[in-house]
Write a protein that holds these residues in place. Structure first.
Motif, PDB file in Angstrom:
ATOM      1  N   PHE A 159      29.110  78.181 -51.569  1.00 38.83           N
ATOM      2  CA  PHE A 159      27.754  78.424 -51.060  1.00 38.83           C
ATOM      3  C   PHE A 159      27.673  79.712 -50.218  1.00 38.83           C
ATOM      4  O   PHE A 159      26.961  80.669 -50.581  1.00 38.83           O
ATOM      5  N   GLY A 177      30.063  81.969 -49.478  1.00 33.29           N
ATOM      6  CA  GLY A 177      30.763  83.099 -50.091  1.00 33.29           C
ATOM      7  C   GLY A 177      29.892  83.816 -51.115  1.00 33.29           C
ATOM      8  O   GLY A 177      29.842  85.051 -51.161  1.00 33.29           O
ATOM      9  N   GLY A 211      37.173  74.940 -57.076  1.00 35.11           N
ATOM     10  CA  GLY A 211      37.220  73.534 -56.693  1.00 35.11           C
ATOM     11  C   GLY A 211      35.827  72.999 -56.397  1.00 35.11           C
ATOM     12  O   GLY A 211      34.814  73.599 -56.800  1.00 35.11           O
ATOM     13  N   VAL A 212      35.788  71.890 -55.643  1.00 37.18           N
ATOM     14  CA  VAL A 212      34.508  71.279 -55.261  1.00 37.18           C
ATOM     15  C   VAL A 212      33.709  72.313 -54.462  1.00 37.18           C
ATOM     16  O   VAL A 212      34.250  72.983 -53.596  1.00 37.18           O
ATOM     17  N   ASP A 226      44.461  79.889 -55.925  1.00 36.52           N
ATOM     18  CA  ASP A 226      44.433  78.990 -54.770  1.00 36.52           C
ATOM     19  C   ASP A 226      45.121  79.695 -53.601  1.00 36.52           C
ATOM     20  O   ASP A 226      46.269  80.131 -53.734  1.00 36.52           O
ATOM     21  N   ILE A 227      44.450  79.785 -52.457  1.00 32.40           N
ATOM     22  CA  ILE A 227      45.065  80.498 -51.322  1.00 32.40           C
ATOM     23  C   ILE A 227      46.279  79.745 -50.767  1.00 32.40           C
ATOM     24  O   ILE A 227      47.057  80.315 -50.005  1.00 32.40           O
ATOM     25  N   SER A 228      46.447  78.477 -51.161  1.00 29.13           N
ATOM     26  CA  SER A 228      47.648  77.789 -50.692  1.00 29.13           C
ATOM     27  C   SER A 228      48.865  78.104 -51.576  1.00 29.13           C
ATOM     28  O   SER A 228      49.966  77.635 -51.301  1.00 29.13           O
ATOM     29  N   PHE A 262      36.452  82.437 -46.796  1.00 29.83           N
ATOM     30  CA  PHE A 262      35.533  81.285 -46.828  1.00 29.83           C
ATOM     31  C   PHE A 262      36.224  80.072 -47.457  1.00 29.83           C
ATOM     32  O   PHE A 262      35.678  78.972 -47.402  1.00 29.83           O
ATOM     33  N   THR A 297      35.267  71.550 -47.639  1.00 30.70           N
ATOM     34  CA  THR A 297      34.244  71.595 -46.593  1.00 30.70           C
ATOM     35  C   THR A 297      33.470  70.297 -46.360  1.00 30.70           C
ATOM     36  O   THR A 297      32.699  70.231 -45.408  1.00 30.70           O
ATOM     37  N   TYR A 331      38.311  67.234 -41.415  1.00 29.62           N
ATOM     38  CA  TYR A 331      37.803  68.572 -41.761  1.00 29.62           C
ATOM     39  C   TYR A 331      37.830  69.488 -40.545  1.00 29.62           C
ATOM     40  O   TYR A 331      38.430  70.571 -40.567  1.00 29.62           O
ATOM     41  N   CYS A 349      30.317  79.303 -36.850  1.00 30.74           N
ATOM     42  CA  CYS A 349      28.873  79.229 -37.075  1.00 30.74           C
ATOM     43  C   CYS A 349      28.410  77.781 -37.151  1.00 30.74           C
ATOM     44  O   CYS A 349      29.174  76.880 -37.451  1.00 30.74           O
ATOM     45  N   ASN A 372      24.723  75.765 -41.987  1.00 25.48           N
ATOM     46  CA  ASN A 372      23.977  76.709 -42.837  1.00 25.48           C
ATOM     47  C   ASN A 372      23.102  75.964 -43.844  1.00 25.48           C
ATOM     48  O   ASN A 372      23.437  74.865 -44.273  1.00 25.48           O
ATOM     49  N   GLN A 383      23.579  76.072 -52.175  1.00 22.48           N
ATOM     50  CA  GLN A 383      24.331  75.050 -51.450  1.00 22.48           C
ATOM     51  C   GLN A 383      24.530  73.831 -52.349  1.00 22.48           C
ATOM     52  O   GLN A 383      23.598  73.371 -53.013  1.00 22.48           O
ATOM     53  N   HIS A 422      23.798  84.126 -41.241  1.00 21.45           N
ATOM     54  CA  HIS A 422      25.249  83.965 -41.056  1.00 21.45           C
ATOM     55  C   HIS A 422      26.000  85.114 -41.752  1.00 21.45           C
ATOM     56  O   HIS A 422      26.928  85.705 -41.189  1.00 21.45           O
TER      57      HIS A 422
HETATM   58  P1  NAD Z   1      31.756  75.468 -50.168  1.00 18.14           P
HETATM   59  O1  NAD Z   1      32.442  74.141 -50.262  1.00 18.14           O
HETATM   60  O2  NAD Z   1      30.419  75.634 -50.777  1.00 18.14           O
HETATM   61  O3  NAD Z   1      32.692  76.607 -50.756  1.00 18.14           O
HETATM   62  C1  NAD Z   1      34.066  76.662 -50.523  1.00 18.14           C
HETATM   63  C2  NAD Z   1      34.690  77.472 -51.650  1.00 18.14           C
HETATM   64  O4  NAD Z   1      36.090  77.620 -51.364  1.00 18.14           O
HETATM   65  C3  NAD Z   1      34.594  76.795 -53.033  1.00 18.14           C
HETATM   66  O5  NAD Z   1      34.154  77.744 -53.976  1.00 18.14           O
HETATM   67  C4  NAD Z   1      36.007  76.329 -53.320  1.00 18.14           C
HETATM   68  O6  NAD Z   1      36.334  76.325 -54.710  1.00 18.14           O
HETATM   69  C5  NAD Z   1      36.804  77.370 -52.568  1.00 18.14           C
HETATM   70  N1  NAD Z   1      38.141  76.889 -52.173  1.00 18.14           N
HETATM   71  C6  NAD Z   1      38.433  75.745 -51.496  1.00 18.14           C
HETATM   72  N2  NAD Z   1      39.767  75.669 -51.301  1.00 18.14           N
HETATM   73  C7  NAD Z   1      40.299  76.793 -51.855  1.00 18.14           C
HETATM   74  C8  NAD Z   1      41.626  77.278 -51.988  1.00 18.14           C
HETATM   75  N3  NAD Z   1      42.659  76.588 -51.512  1.00 18.14           N
HETATM   76  N4  NAD Z   1      41.826  78.473 -52.608  1.00 18.14           N
HETATM   77  C9  NAD Z   1      40.779  79.173 -53.122  1.00 18.14           C
HETATM   78  N5  NAD Z   1      39.487  78.745 -53.038  1.00 18.14           N
HETATM   79  C10 NAD Z   1      39.270  77.568 -52.413  1.00 18.14           C
HETATM   80  O7  NAD Z   1      31.726  75.774 -48.604  1.00 18.14           O
HETATM   81  P2  NAD Z   1      30.708  76.658 -47.746  1.00 18.14           P
HETATM   82  O8  NAD Z   1      29.676  75.755 -47.183  1.00 18.14           O
HETATM   83  O9  NAD Z   1      30.323  77.859 -48.517  1.00 18.14           O
HETATM   84  O10 NAD Z   1      31.650  77.068 -46.541  1.00 18.14           O
HETATM   85  C11 NAD Z   1      32.451  78.265 -46.602  1.00 18.14           C
HETATM   86  C12 NAD Z   1      33.223  78.412 -45.303  1.00 18.14           C
HETATM   87  O11 NAD Z   1      32.318  78.474 -44.204  1.00 18.14           O
HETATM   88  C13 NAD Z   1      34.164  77.245 -45.013  1.00 18.14           C
HETATM   89  O12 NAD Z   1      35.369  77.764 -44.533  1.00 18.14           O
HETATM   90  C14 NAD Z   1      33.467  76.432 -43.946  1.00 18.14           C
HETATM   91  O13 NAD Z   1      34.382  75.799 -43.089  1.00 18.14           O
HETATM   92  C15 NAD Z   1      32.676  77.513 -43.221  1.00 18.14           C
HETATM   93  N6  NAD Z   1      31.412  77.065 -42.587  1.00 18.14           N
HETATM   94  C16 NAD Z   1      30.471  76.408 -43.331  1.00 18.14           C
HETATM   95  C17 NAD Z   1      29.280  76.028 -42.710  1.00 18.14           C
HETATM   96  C18 NAD Z   1      28.188  75.342 -43.495  1.00 18.14           C
HETATM   97  O14 NAD Z   1      27.210  74.899 -42.893  1.00 18.14           O
HETATM   98  N7  NAD Z   1      28.255  75.235 -44.805  1.00 18.14           N
HETATM   99  C19 NAD Z   1      29.077  76.298 -41.358  1.00 18.14           C
HETATM  100  C20 NAD Z   1      30.073  76.968 -40.645  1.00 18.14           C
HETATM  101  C21 NAD Z   1      31.234  77.350 -41.282  1.00 18.14           C
END
Ligand code: NAD
Length: 332
Positions: free
Chosen positions: A11, A13, A36-37, A59-61, A79, A83, A148, A175, A178, A183, A220
């Motif tokens: 979302f 990213g 992933g999810v 995968d970053i891991s 990002f 989540t 989390y 932050c 969002n 989303q 953001h």
């Molecule tokens: P999201 O779940 O929509 O997206 C996360 C993305 O990361 C996905 O595309 C997933 O495939 C990818 N991903 C997960 N693990 C991975 C890995 N090991 N290697 C590579 N890719 C991987 O999440 P989002 O809502 O876009 O949140 C993005 C970041 O912002 C997160 O780190 C979250 O903690 C942070 N954040 C989110 C919010 C919010 O309200 N959504 C608020 C503050 C901070």
């Protein structure tokens, strides 16, 4: 500037990559995502033909993924994370893997292969835990409540330690909640929009009194861009727009925009460890970097609802049974 964006098919990213291309003339982006999810390859399909954008499934891991790309990069914005809080309560293991081990790998890769890289770790207000009154500052103690937020807090600690110990150029943004386009349908605002459109009951945890400080995703993204360009190494920047609204008020406002009756609201058993209120003081990023939110809550919510109305082909394949169907509602 050559930037690796990790988790760019999710979302925030996705919105960040689009925002960066709209703001910066001279930028090259490599998007790494494990698909992933929360991810959707369709999000950025239109960018594929651009010479300054490329996508790597990874995968970053897995350390080799970042190691292979890092020497060519000037910056990394991370990002990538698992989540969804409810999923972390059911299955914490993958949260540790991506959110802690993944960040550790990025830091190790920077330490070993390219120490000059500018690294922004995207964190969350949830690391501070709940607060009854007032707002958290960057120097406040961390008190995460669920797997989390604990995994995000651990990653923040690693980032600060790598700055202190090895002098890496690391910045952290924290932050609030969002909302906006792209989303994932299982999150509160999209789920409410989709279910209300279909005249299905809209579930709210507990009494709906939980308060979140909502920010439109592009506000953001602009904050992250400023931290990337002007933020100081080793610093944390809280990001919030001061739109504190209870979950019940959010849902009621969506129903009102859609012309739906409040009878659709259904209160369900609360999530374990559910934080009552989050609130951040964001005066540091405002005074140091000149950041200001541009979008007010109601008009941004209306914009978001319109996006979901116009983009059913985007969300429909992603929506789970629980989002699309009536009963039973399984939660947590
Ligand atoms: P999201 O779940 O929509 O997206 C996360 C993305 O990361 C996905 O595309 C997933 O495939 C990818 N991903 C997960 N693990 C991975 C890995 N090991 N290697 C590579 N890719 C991987 O999440 P989002 O809502 O876009 O949140 C993005 C970041 O912002 C997160 O780190 C979250 O903690 C942070 N954040 C989110 C919010 C919010 O309200 N959504 C608020 C503050 C901070």
């Amino acid at each position: 500037m050559r930037i690796i964006v990790a988790g760019g098919l999710g979302f925030i990213g996705t919105n960040f990559i689009r925002h960066l291309f709209s703001e910066e003339a001279d930028v090259k982006i490599v998007n790494i995502d494990k698909m992933g999810v929360g991810s959707n390859p369709k999000n950025l399909e239109d960018l594929k033909k651009q010479a300054n954008y490329s996508f790597v499934e990874g995968d970053i891991s897995d350390p080799s993924v970042i190691n292979n790309l890092i020497q060519e990069a000037d910056a990394i914005v991370n990002f990538a994370a698992e989540t969804h809080v409810d999923r972390s309560i059911k299955n914490p293991q993958i949260f540790i893997q991506s959110n802690i081990l993944g960040v550790f790998n990025i830091l190790e890769s920077i330490r070993k292969h390219n120490r000059s890289i500018n690294f922004v770790q995207v964190s969350t207000d949830e690391v501070y835990g709940e607060i009854e009154e007032g707002s958290f500052h960057e120097f406040d103690r961390l008190n995460p409540s669920n797997p989390y937020s604990a995994s995000k807090a651990a990653a923040d600690m690693l980032c600060l330690a790598y700055h202190r110990t090895y002098g890496l150029d690391v910045k952290i943004t924290r932050c609030t909640n969002n909302f906006g386009p792209y989303q994932f349908p299982e999150k509160l605002i999209p789920k409410t929009i989709i279910r209300a459109l279909r005249n299905l009951q809209v579930p709210i945890y507990g009494t709906g009194a939980n308060i979140r400080d909502w920010i439109y995703v592009l506000d953001h993204c602009e904050a992250i861009r400023l931290v990337l360009e002007k933020g100081r190494a080793g610093e944390i920047y809280n990001v919030s727009s001061g739109n504190e609204v209870s979950n019940l008020e959010v849902v009621k406002e969506i129903l009102q925009h859609l012309g739906k009756n409040e009878d659709l609201i259904s209160f369900v058993e609360d999530r374990p460890g559910h934080d009552r209120r989050y609130s951040l003081d964001s005066s540091k990023i405002r005074s140091e970097l000149g950041w200001r939110p541009k979008y007010d809550f109601s008009s941004a919510l209306k914009k978001t609802i319109e996006w979901y109305l116009e983009n059913e082909s985007w969300w429909r394949p992603l929506a789970t049974r629980e989002v699309l169907h009536s009963t039973p509602w399984r939660h947590g």
